[in-house]
Design a protein around this motif. Structure first.
Motif, short mmCIF file in Angstrom:
data_model
loop_
_atom_site.label_atom_id
_atom_site.label_comp_id
_atom_site.label_asym_id
_atom_site.label_seq_id
_atom_site.Cartn_x
_atom_site.Cartn_y
_atom_site.Cartn_z
N VAL A 1 -1.92 -1.71 13.07
CA VAL A 1 -1.66 -2.01 11.69
C VAL A 1 -1.84 -3.62 11.58
CG1 VAL A 1 -0.21 -2.29 9.53
CG2 VAL A 1 -0.23 -0.22 11.03
N SER A 2 -2.69 -4.29 10.96
CA SER A 2 -2.97 -5.79 11.03
C SER A 2 -2.54 -5.90 9.63
CB SER A 2 -4.48 -6.04 11.44
OG SER A 2 -4.71 -5.50 12.79
N MET A 3 -2.37 -7.33 9.38
CA MET A 3 -1.82 -7.95 8.27
C MET A 3 -2.36 -9.52 8.38
SD MET A 3 1.85 -6.56 7.69
CE MET A 3 2.45 -4.90 8.37
N ASN A 4 -2.96 -9.75 7.18
CA ASN A 4 -3.41 -10.91 6.83
C ASN A 4 -2.96 -11.59 5.71
OD1 ASN A 4 -4.95 -13.45 6.49
ND2 ASN A 4 -6.93 -12.67 7.24
N GLY A 5 -2.21 -12.62 5.66
CA GLY A 5 -1.85 -13.30 4.23
C GLY A 5 -0.26 -13.50 4.41
N ASP A 6 0.46 -13.34 3.23
CA ASP A 6 1.97 -13.55 3.05
C ASP A 6 2.70 -12.41 3.25
OD1 ASP A 6 1.16 -16.02 2.85
OD2 ASP A 6 1.98 -16.45 0.80
N ILE A 7 3.82 -12.36 4.10
CA ILE A 7 4.60 -11.24 4.00
C ILE A 7 6.03 -11.86 3.20
CG2 ILE A 7 6.13 -9.66 5.14
CD1 ILE A 7 3.86 -9.67 7.51
N ASP A 8 6.06 -11.37 2.33
CA ASP A 8 7.37 -11.75 1.21
C ASP A 8 7.95 -10.71 0.39
OD1 ASP A 8 5.55 -11.77 -0.38
OD2 ASP A 8 5.41 -14.00 -0.86
N LEU A 9 8.67 -11.25 -0.40
CA LEU A 9 9.30 -10.20 -1.01
C LEU A 9 8.43 -9.47 -2.04
CD1 LEU A 9 12.15 -8.95 -1.96
CD2 LEU A 9 12.25 -10.91 -3.82
N ALA A 10 7.50 -10.11 -2.55
CA ALA A 10 6.55 -9.19 -3.48
C ALA A 10 5.80 -8.32 -2.56
CB ALA A 10 5.55 -10.55 -3.85
N ALA B 1 6.75 -6.84 0.36
CA ALA B 1 7.34 -5.83 0.95
C ALA B 1 7.48 -4.41 0.59
CB ALA B 1 9.20 -6.17 0.71
N PRO B 2 7.41 -3.98 -0.65
CA PRO B 2 7.16 -2.73 -0.78
C PRO B 2 5.81 -1.93 -0.13
CG PRO B 2 7.80 -3.69 -2.83
CD PRO B 2 7.44 -4.81 -1.66
N ARG B 3 4.70 -2.66 -0.38
CA ARG B 3 3.57 -2.21 0.31
C ARG B 3 3.75 -2.07 1.89
NH1 ARG B 3 -0.81 -6.32 -0.82
NH2 ARG B 3 -2.03 -4.98 0.49
N THR C 1 6.49 -1.88 3.73
CA THR C 1 7.28 -0.82 3.98
C THR C 1 6.80 0.41 3.86
OG1 THR C 1 9.14 -2.12 3.30
CG2 THR C 1 9.51 0.20 3.43
N GLU C 2 5.88 0.49 2.73
CA GLU C 2 5.24 2.21 2.76
C GLU C 2 4.30 2.30 3.84
OE1 GLU C 2 4.46 5.75 1.27
OE2 GLU C 2 6.29 4.45 0.90
N LEU C 3 3.37 1.48 4.05
CA LEU C 3 2.13 1.61 4.89
C LEU C 3 2.94 1.80 6.34
CD1 LEU C 3 -0.78 1.50 5.74
CD2 LEU C 3 -0.24 -0.96 5.97
N ILE C 4 3.90 1.28 6.67
CA ILE C 4 4.47 1.30 8.01
C ILE C 4 5.28 2.67 8.11
CG2 ILE C 4 6.38 0.79 9.60
CD1 ILE C 4 5.45 -2.27 9.32
N ARG C 5 5.96 3.09 6.93
CA ARG C 5 6.62 4.45 6.96
C ARG C 5 5.64 5.44 6.91
NH1 ARG C 5 7.11 8.24 4.12
NH2 ARG C 5 5.76 7.70 2.33
N GLN C 6 4.46 5.47 6.48
CA GLN C 6 3.49 6.59 6.59
C GLN C 6 2.93 6.45 7.85
OE1 GLN C 6 0.28 5.26 3.65
NE2 GLN C 6 1.46 6.01 2.03
#
Length: 163
Positions: A63-72, A74-76, A78-83
């Motif tokens: 799972v690669s991420m590019n950008g900001d990981i903040d409160l806004a 977080a739900p996305r 969390t859901e992606l990693i949970r899946q």
């Protein structure tokens, strides 16, 4: 001796005033380019988090991420990693944060929760913090001691293949 001269506004006339009785209107500034998006709640510099999922080998997910990981975001996240962690055939999860431009304590908490969930399911989780803000946050909070961190995705993949 003081002489008073009538001004045009003070001249009295028997004829009715024909000037419009509209009060002066305030000027409304026009919007410049880009302000329409800001008025609608969007950002001019798009710090949105982009996520991608790759399956380089059976039972391995990156799972690669590019950008900001903040409160806004977080739900996305969390859901992606949970899946991914609830997938039946998953052996190894690699979280690539090397392109993350900002991370706050919400992101650190997400990593800890993901690590706990991976441990409960018997899944190896590897983190690639990169060189920017992520390793600094992990060092400052001491979270790096709880995570298996690697310098690159290829190093994490090599480690995953040897297990």
């Amino acid at each position: 001796m003081i002489v008073s001269r009538p001004t045009p506004q003070s001249v009295h006339s028997d004829q009715p005033d024909t000037t419009p009785a509209n009060p002066p209107q305030p000027t409304v500034p026009t919007r410049r380019a880009g302000e329409e998006e800001l008025a609608q709640g969007q950002h001019r510099l798009d710090p949105a988090l982009r996520m991608s999922v790759q399956r380089p080998a059976p039972g391995v997910v990156v799972v690669s991420m590019n950008g900001d990981i903040d409160l806004a975001a977080a739900p996305r996240v969390t859901e992606l990693i949970r899946q991914r962690l609830t997938a039946a055939a998953l052996r190894t999860l690699i979280v690539d944060l090397s392109m993350v431009s900002f991370i706050d304590t919400t992101g650190a908490e997400l990593l800890l929760k993901a690590q706990r969930r991976a441990d409960q399911r018997g899944i190896d989780m590897h983190v690639v913090p990169g060189q920017g803000c992520v390793p600094r946050l992990l060092d400052l909070t001491g979270i790096n001691a709880s995570l298996t961190c690697h310098d690159s995705v290829s190093t994490a993949l090599a480690h995953a293949h040897h297990q």
